[in-house]
Structure formats: C-alpha cells, structure tokens
Write a protein that holds these residues in place. Structure first.
Motif, PDB file in Angstrom:
ATOM      1  N   LEU A 203       0.838  -1.194   0.000  1.00 52.74           N
ATOM      2  CA  LEU A 203       0.000   0.000   0.000  1.00 52.74           C
ATOM      3  C   LEU A 203       0.878   1.252   0.000  1.00 52.74           C
ATOM      4  CD1 LEU A 203      -2.679  -1.185   2.581  1.00 52.74           C
ATOM      5  CD2 LEU A 203      -2.922  -1.026   0.101  1.00 52.74           C
ATOM      6  N   PRO A 204       0.389   2.353  -0.601  1.00 55.32           N
ATOM      7  CA  PRO A 204      -0.906   2.525  -1.272  1.00 55.32           C
ATOM      8  C   PRO A 204      -0.936   1.870  -2.660  1.00 55.32           C
ATOM      9  CG  PRO A 204       0.383   4.527  -1.453  1.00 55.32           C
ATOM     10  CD  PRO A 204       1.176   3.599  -0.580  1.00 55.32           C
ATOM     11  N   VAL A 205      -2.146   1.624  -3.161  1.00 56.95           N
ATOM     12  CA  VAL A 205      -2.341   0.977  -4.457  1.00 56.95           C
ATOM     13  C   VAL A 205      -3.175   1.880  -5.357  1.00 56.95           C
ATOM     14  CG1 VAL A 205      -3.491  -0.934  -5.647  1.00 56.95           C
ATOM     15  CG2 VAL A 205      -2.109  -1.386  -3.630  1.00 56.95           C
ATOM     16  N   TYR A 206      -2.648   2.128  -6.551  1.00 58.70           N
ATOM     17  CA  TYR A 206      -3.384   2.860  -7.597  1.00 58.70           C
ATOM     18  C   TYR A 206      -3.208   2.057  -8.889  1.00 58.70           C
ATOM     19  CZ  TYR A 206      -3.569   6.901  -4.442  1.00 58.70           C
ATOM     20  OH  TYR A 206      -3.802   7.739  -3.377  1.00 58.70           O
ATOM     21  N   VAL A 207      -4.235   1.297  -9.259  1.00 55.46           N
ATOM     22  CA  VAL A 207      -4.130   0.440 -10.438  1.00 55.46           C
ATOM     23  C   VAL A 207      -5.348   0.617 -11.317  1.00 55.46           C
ATOM     24  CG1 VAL A 207      -2.670  -1.319  -9.346  1.00 55.46           C
ATOM     25  CG2 VAL A 207      -5.164  -1.532  -9.232  1.00 55.46           C
ATOM     26  N   VAL A 208      -5.126   0.469 -12.616  1.00 52.25           N
ATOM     27  CA  VAL A 208      -6.202   0.423 -13.591  1.00 52.25           C
ATOM     28  C   VAL A 208      -6.119  -0.935 -14.266  1.00 52.25           C
ATOM     29  CG1 VAL A 208      -4.800   1.527 -15.380  1.00 52.25           C
ATOM     30  CG2 VAL A 208      -7.279   1.600 -15.547  1.00 52.25           C
ATOM     31  N   CYS A 209      -7.283  -1.573 -14.456  1.00 52.53           N
ATOM     32  CA  CYS A 209      -7.316  -2.977 -14.873  1.00 52.53           C
ATOM     33  C   CYS A 209      -8.158  -3.128 -16.142  1.00 52.53           C
ATOM     34  CB  CYS A 209      -7.888  -3.859 -13.771  1.00 52.53           C
ATOM     35  SG  CYS A 209      -7.239  -3.508 -12.116  1.00 52.53           S
ATOM     36  N   GLY A 232     -10.808   0.609 -12.203  1.00 46.53           N
ATOM     37  CA  GLY A 232      -9.743   1.265 -11.463  1.00 46.53           C
ATOM     38  C   GLY A 232      -9.926   1.096  -9.973  1.00 46.53           C
ATOM     39  N   LEU A 233      -8.819   1.070  -9.271  1.00 40.22           N
ATOM     40  CA  LEU A 233      -8.849   0.945  -7.806  1.00 40.22           C
ATOM     41  C   LEU A 233      -7.764   1.829  -7.216  1.00 40.22           C
ATOM     42  CD1 LEU A 233      -9.726  -0.530  -5.134  1.00 40.22           C
ATOM     43  CD2 LEU A 233      -7.875  -2.149  -5.619  1.00 40.22           C
ATOM     44  N   ALA A 234      -8.162   2.616  -6.237  1.00 39.96           N
ATOM     45  CA  ALA A 234      -7.204   3.424  -5.484  1.00 39.96           C
ATOM     46  C   ALA A 234      -7.431   3.168  -4.002  1.00 39.96           C
ATOM     47  CB  ALA A 234      -7.381   4.901  -5.804  1.00 39.96           C
ATOM     48  N   VAL A 235      -6.425   2.748  -3.286  1.00 39.44           N
ATOM     49  CA  VAL A 235      -6.503   2.498  -1.846  1.00 39.44           C
ATOM     50  C   VAL A 235      -5.339   3.222  -1.188  1.00 39.44           C
ATOM     51  CG1 VAL A 235      -6.421   0.775  -0.014  1.00 39.44           C
ATOM     52  CG2 VAL A 235      -7.652   0.274  -2.126  1.00 39.44           C
ATOM     53  N   ASP A 236      -5.668   4.133  -0.319  1.00 36.64           N
ATOM     54  CA  ASP A 236      -4.652   4.946   0.347  1.00 36.64           C
ATOM     55  C   ASP A 236      -5.278   5.503   1.625  1.00 36.64           C
ATOM     56  OD1 ASP A 236      -2.342   6.313   0.894  1.00 36.64           O
ATOM     57  OD2 ASP A 236      -2.214   7.292  -1.071  1.00 36.64           O
ATOM     58  N   GLU A 237      -4.518   6.213   2.368  1.00 32.36           N
ATOM     59  CA  GLU A 237      -5.042   6.847   3.579  1.00 32.36           C
ATOM     60  C   GLU A 237      -5.761   8.146   3.196  1.00 32.36           C
ATOM     61  OE1 GLU A 237      -2.509   6.866   7.138  1.00 32.36           O
ATOM     62  OE2 GLU A 237      -0.986   5.853   5.923  1.00 32.36           O
ATOM     63  N   HIS A 243     -12.382  12.450  -4.149  1.00 28.02           N
ATOM     64  CA  HIS A 243     -11.256  12.047  -4.995  1.00 28.02           C
ATOM     65  C   HIS A 243     -11.748  11.210  -6.177  1.00 28.02           C
ATOM     66  CE1 HIS A 243      -9.236  12.702  -1.009  1.00 28.02           C
ATOM     67  NE2 HIS A 243      -8.376  13.354  -1.806  1.00 28.02           N
ATOM     68  N   LEU A 244     -12.731  10.354  -5.906  1.00 25.70           N
ATOM     69  CA  LEU A 244     -13.302   9.531  -6.981  1.00 25.70           C
ATOM     70  C   LEU A 244     -13.950  10.423  -8.039  1.00 25.70           C
ATOM     71  CD1 LEU A 244     -14.445   6.968  -8.338  1.00 25.70           C
ATOM     72  CD2 LEU A 244     -16.313   7.048  -6.667  1.00 25.70           C
ATOM     73  N   ARG A 245     -14.713  11.416  -7.593  1.00 26.24           N
ATOM     74  CA  ARG A 245     -15.415  12.266  -8.553  1.00 26.24           C
ATOM     75  C   ARG A 245     -14.424  13.061  -9.404  1.00 26.24           C
ATOM     76  NH1 ARG A 245     -21.039  15.343  -8.071  1.00 26.24           N
ATOM     77  NH2 ARG A 245     -20.895  16.583  -9.971  1.00 26.24           N
ATOM     78  N   GLY A 246     -13.411  13.600  -8.788  1.00 22.53           N
ATOM     79  CA  GLY A 246     -12.426  14.355  -9.567  1.00 22.53           C
ATOM     80  C   GLY A 246     -11.696  13.477 -10.572  1.00 22.53           C
ATOM     81  N   THR A 247     -11.405  12.223 -10.177  1.00 19.66           N
ATOM     82  CA  THR A 247     -10.715  11.308 -11.082  1.00 19.66           C
ATOM     83  C   THR A 247     -11.570  10.981 -12.294  1.00 19.66           C
ATOM     84  OG1 THR A 247      -9.493  10.319  -9.230  1.00 19.66           O
ATOM     85  CG2 THR A 247      -9.641   9.030 -11.264  1.00 19.66           C
ATOM     86  N   SER A 326      -9.033  -1.656   7.293  1.00 18.04           N
ATOM     87  CA  SER A 326     -10.047  -0.705   6.836  1.00 18.04           C
ATOM     88  C   SER A 326     -10.202   0.479   7.770  1.00 18.04           C
ATOM     89  CB  SER A 326     -11.389  -1.416   6.666  1.00 18.04           C
ATOM     90  OG  SER A 326     -11.825  -1.965   7.898  1.00 18.04           O
ATOM     91  N   SER A 327      -9.670   0.377   8.976  1.00 18.57           N
ATOM     92  CA  SER A 327      -9.734   1.525   9.887  1.00 18.57           C
ATOM     93  C   SER A 327      -8.678   2.569   9.542  1.00 18.57           C
ATOM     94  CB  SER A 327      -9.551   1.057  11.333  1.00 18.57           C
ATOM     95  OG  SER A 327      -8.255   0.488  11.520  1.00 18.57           O
ATOM     96  N   ARG A 328      -7.680   2.172   8.791  1.00 18.58           N
ATOM     97  CA  ARG A 328      -6.601   3.096   8.405  1.00 18.58           C
ATOM     98  C   ARG A 328      -6.701   3.509   6.946  1.00 18.58           C
ATOM     99  NH1 ARG A 328      -0.090   1.648   8.524  1.00 18.58           N
ATOM    100  NH2 ARG A 328       0.604   3.617   7.553  1.00 18.58           N
ATOM    101  N   TYR A 329      -7.063   2.566   6.100  1.00 24.43           N
ATOM    102  CA  TYR A 329      -7.075   2.824   4.656  1.00 24.43           C
ATOM    103  C   TYR A 329      -8.502   2.874   4.131  1.00 24.43           C
ATOM    104  CZ  TYR A 329      -2.073   1.746   4.628  1.00 24.43           C
ATOM    105  OH  TYR A 329      -0.719   1.758   4.862  1.00 24.43           O
ATOM    106  N   SER A 330      -8.687   3.655   3.132  1.00 23.16           N
ATOM    107  CA  SER A 330      -9.952   3.716   2.398  1.00 23.16           C
ATOM    108  C   SER A 330      -9.616   3.762   0.912  1.00 23.16           C
ATOM    109  CB  SER A 330     -10.776   4.947   2.799  1.00 23.16           C
ATOM    110  OG  SER A 330     -10.051   6.141   2.507  1.00 23.16           O
ATOM    111  N   GLY A 331     -10.629   3.667   0.092  1.00 20.63           N
ATOM    112  CA  GLY A 331     -10.342   3.663  -1.340  1.00 20.63           C
ATOM    113  C   GLY A 331     -11.595   3.858  -2.166  1.00 20.63           C
ATOM    114  N   PHE A 332     -11.399   3.966  -3.461  1.00 23.74           N
ATOM    115  CA  PHE A 332     -12.527   4.051  -4.383  1.00 23.74           C
ATOM    116  C   PHE A 332     -12.251   3.173  -5.583  1.00 23.74           C
ATOM    117  CE2 PHE A 332      -9.824   7.708  -5.537  1.00 23.74           C
ATOM    118  CZ  PHE A 332      -9.622   7.479  -6.887  1.00 23.74           C
ATOM    119  N   ALA A 333     -13.322   2.758  -6.258  1.00 21.69           N
ATOM    120  CA  ALA A 333     -13.214   1.890  -7.428  1.00 21.69           C
ATOM    121  C   ALA A 333     -14.256   2.309  -8.449  1.00 21.69           C
ATOM    122  CB  ALA A 333     -13.403   0.421  -7.034  1.00 21.69           C
TER     123      ALA A 333
END
Length: 370
Positions: A203-209, A232-237, A243-247, A326-333
C-alpha cells in the motif's frame, strides 16, 4: 572421300580457294553483324561455325590434298575459322551487354518510392482504446494491472462481498467451468485483478485494470457474451468520494472532450458503499432532444443522458478480505465498458461489428480515435 591425288592443283579446288574462303568469312561476319538478339546470333553461329558450315566442310577437304598442298590450305582455313570465332565472340559480348542493359532499364526499381510489401493491418479499435484509456491513468501515476481470464470463484465473487446466493453467481450471468468442484469461472468483471493487486502490492495501491470478461448475455447489437472492461482501484489513507469524482471527471473529459458533463446517481454494488452510477450528458443532442418529439436523438433515445459505468467507495469488507486495515485505509473503485465507450465515441451502431475481424472496420475507426 577420294584418296590422295598426286596431280592435284589447289587452284582448281573451289572450297579451298583463297577468294572463296574469304567469301565464306565475309558471309559469316555479315550474318553475325545482322543478328540483333542472342537467339538470332545462335542461329548464325550454327550456320557458320557448326559441323555443316561452309568452313567446316572445306576443312574436311584438306585431308584429300597432296602433302605439299595441305600446309597452305590448312593455314588458310585455320586463319579463316579463327577470324570467324573472334568475330562471333565479340558480337556475342556486344549483344549480351546490350540485352542486359535493356533488361536493367525495363526492370529498374526506384527504391526511393514508398511501397507496400504486404497488406497493412490496423490496431483493433477496442485494443487501441484500452491502451488510450490506460494512458490517462498512467499519466496520473497509476499502474496497469492484469490477471487471468479463468478466475477462482472466491476472487471473482466472495472477496468482492458477493454472497453465495447473489443473483450474479447464477448460471444466467456467469459462465462456470467444468468440473464444478474446481470453482473456476470465466471472470465476469476485471474486479478480481483489483483484489489480486491488493494481495500482491504494498500500500498505497493505484491500479487500472483493462481486460476481457465473459457473461451469459445475449448476442445482439448492444450486447456481447464476451466484452471488455476497464476498472480502477485506489486504496490509500484519507481517500474520499470527492477524490473519486475528480478522477472520473478528468477521465471522462479525456475520453469525450473538455465540454463533457457528467452526473451521479445513487446506486448499489456489493463491493462499494456508497455507490453511484455515472452518466454522460449526450454529446450528440446535449440534452435538447428531451421532450422534443420532432427532433429525437438516437444516441440517448431522447433521454439526454447516457449510462457510462459504476463506481463507489470500496466496501470495508473487500479491504478486509484482502488483508487491508479498513480503519486506516480507504479507497474508491470504478468500472466502464470499453466496447460501449467505443460506440459512444464513434457512433458505432452494432457491437457485433467489433468481433467480425474485418480490417475495414478497424481502419474506419482509425484505431479507436474519434
């Protein structure tokens, strides 16, 4: 042939007469000069240097001469045949050189001209578009991740919070691979690649599949049992829905132009919470066809909006299934159909054209570009 004649007078033997020999030589030289091709020269050579040529027949007469006359006659005939052979060789070289020069002129190839050695193909528009979509995220620092199309059922469903009784796991939507006890399916989305990325990457992970998926869908103008997705998946603190909407706004404008307008509708997906559907304002009518029966829009069916894909904040259960705190990291897909995006960008009317293998279709879309 008669025997030696001691009373032989060489002057009285016409074939061996000096003037007659000279005439035979002149005739041969004239025939060689008149020959314009190698084939014509070959006929002249046979006629004037072959076994039945005048000089060859005259040479046979030398044996019948008395000894005192053979030397002069032999010298005369030998010199004559030598002149003929020299002239033949010279003419042969001259004609061969001329024919070679003519052939080189006729067969001349201008190597500076552009040429097509083989039929030129074209990138398939779907492949080209997947590369272009991936490049948008690579430019933002993301990675491109890939995975197998034959996927474990756990990665395709359970790890994504799809319970065993979920309708998507039925034979109506999913292609299971025999024998059933192996628990293998043809992946129904590229989301298993996201889970694999969480398991394999720090972590962090930013991948497009991007990739090919399969579902038990109808085969018609708007559906294919095998199609393409990009997820796409982004997982970070500290990642949020903002962030998802802007992406996705940046992604949509790179795909459809800076004037693109998108809207968000609440939705539900087991692997994201909250979830949303992303719609594009129709880029043909710009919404003006809504409520205007006289000017309908075929692209959006006069609804003003076109459904593009789904997205949301990653469900904590998905993070925990991959061993992420999950208490430390969150993400969007998010996930979009590549084939459908291609239809939107190029006004393609039938998805079946994309799998016919006709290079004319690929060339007409110029590698997936508008």
């Amino acid at each position: 042939m008669s025997g030696p004649n001691t009373s032989y007078d060489p002057v009285q033997v016409t074939p061996l007469d000096a003037d007659h020999v000279e005439a035979m030589v002149a005739e041969a030289l004239e025939a060689f000069a008149a020959a314009g091709t190698v084939a014509e020269l070959k006929q002249a050579r046979i006629a004037h240097t072959g076994e039945r040529s005048p000089l060859a027949l005259a040479n046979r007469e030398i044996g019948a001469l008395p000894p005192q006359a053979r030397k002069d006659a032999g010298m005369r005939i030998g010199q004559a045949r030598g002149r003929v052979n020299q002239a033949l060789a010279a003419r042969d070289a001259e004609i061969s050189a001329a024919e070679l020069a003519q052939r080189l002129r006729d067969e001349r190839v201008d190597v500076t001209l552009p040429t097509e050695l083989a039929p030129v193909g074209a990138p398939h528009p779907v492949t080209a578009l997947m590369d272009q979509m991936s490049d948008v995220f690579v430019a933002m620092g993301w990675e491109v991740a890939e995975g197998p199309e034959l996927e474990a059922e756990w990665l395709n469903f359970d790890a994504l919070n799809l319970p065993p009784d979920h309708p998507a796991r039925s034979m109506q939507d999913t292609v299971f691979v025999d024998p059933p006890e192996r628990n293998l399916v043809l992946r129904t989305h590229t989301s298993p690649v996201q889970v694999r990325s969480l398991l394999d990457r720090p972590l962090p992970v930013y991948v497009v599949c991007p990739g090919r998926v399969a579902r038990a869908d109808e085969y018609d103008a708007t559906h294919l049992p095998v199609f393409h997705q990009i997820e796409g998946l982004a997982v970070d603190e500290g990642l949020t829905f903002g962030h998802l909407r802007g992406t996705l706004e940046h992604f949509a404008r790179r795909m459809f132009g800076d004037e693109t307008v998108i809207r968000w509708r609440p939705s539900y997906f087991p692997f994201t919470e909250p979830s949303a559907e992303v719609d594009l304002q129709c880029f043909v009518c710009r919404g003006t066809s809504v409520g205007d029966p006289e000017h309908p829009c075929r692209t959006c069916r006069s609804e003003g909006w076109i459904e593009w894909g789904g997205c949301g904040v990653v469900n904590p259960r998905v993070l925990e299934a991959a061993g992420v705190d999950s208490s430390r990291y969150s993400g969007f897909a998010f996930g979009m159909g590549v084939d459908r995006t291609l239809m939107f960008r190029n006004n393609a009317e039938d998805m079946r054209d994309m799998i016919q293998g006709d290079v004319r279709f690929s060339r007409s879309l110029v590698g997936g570009a508008r």
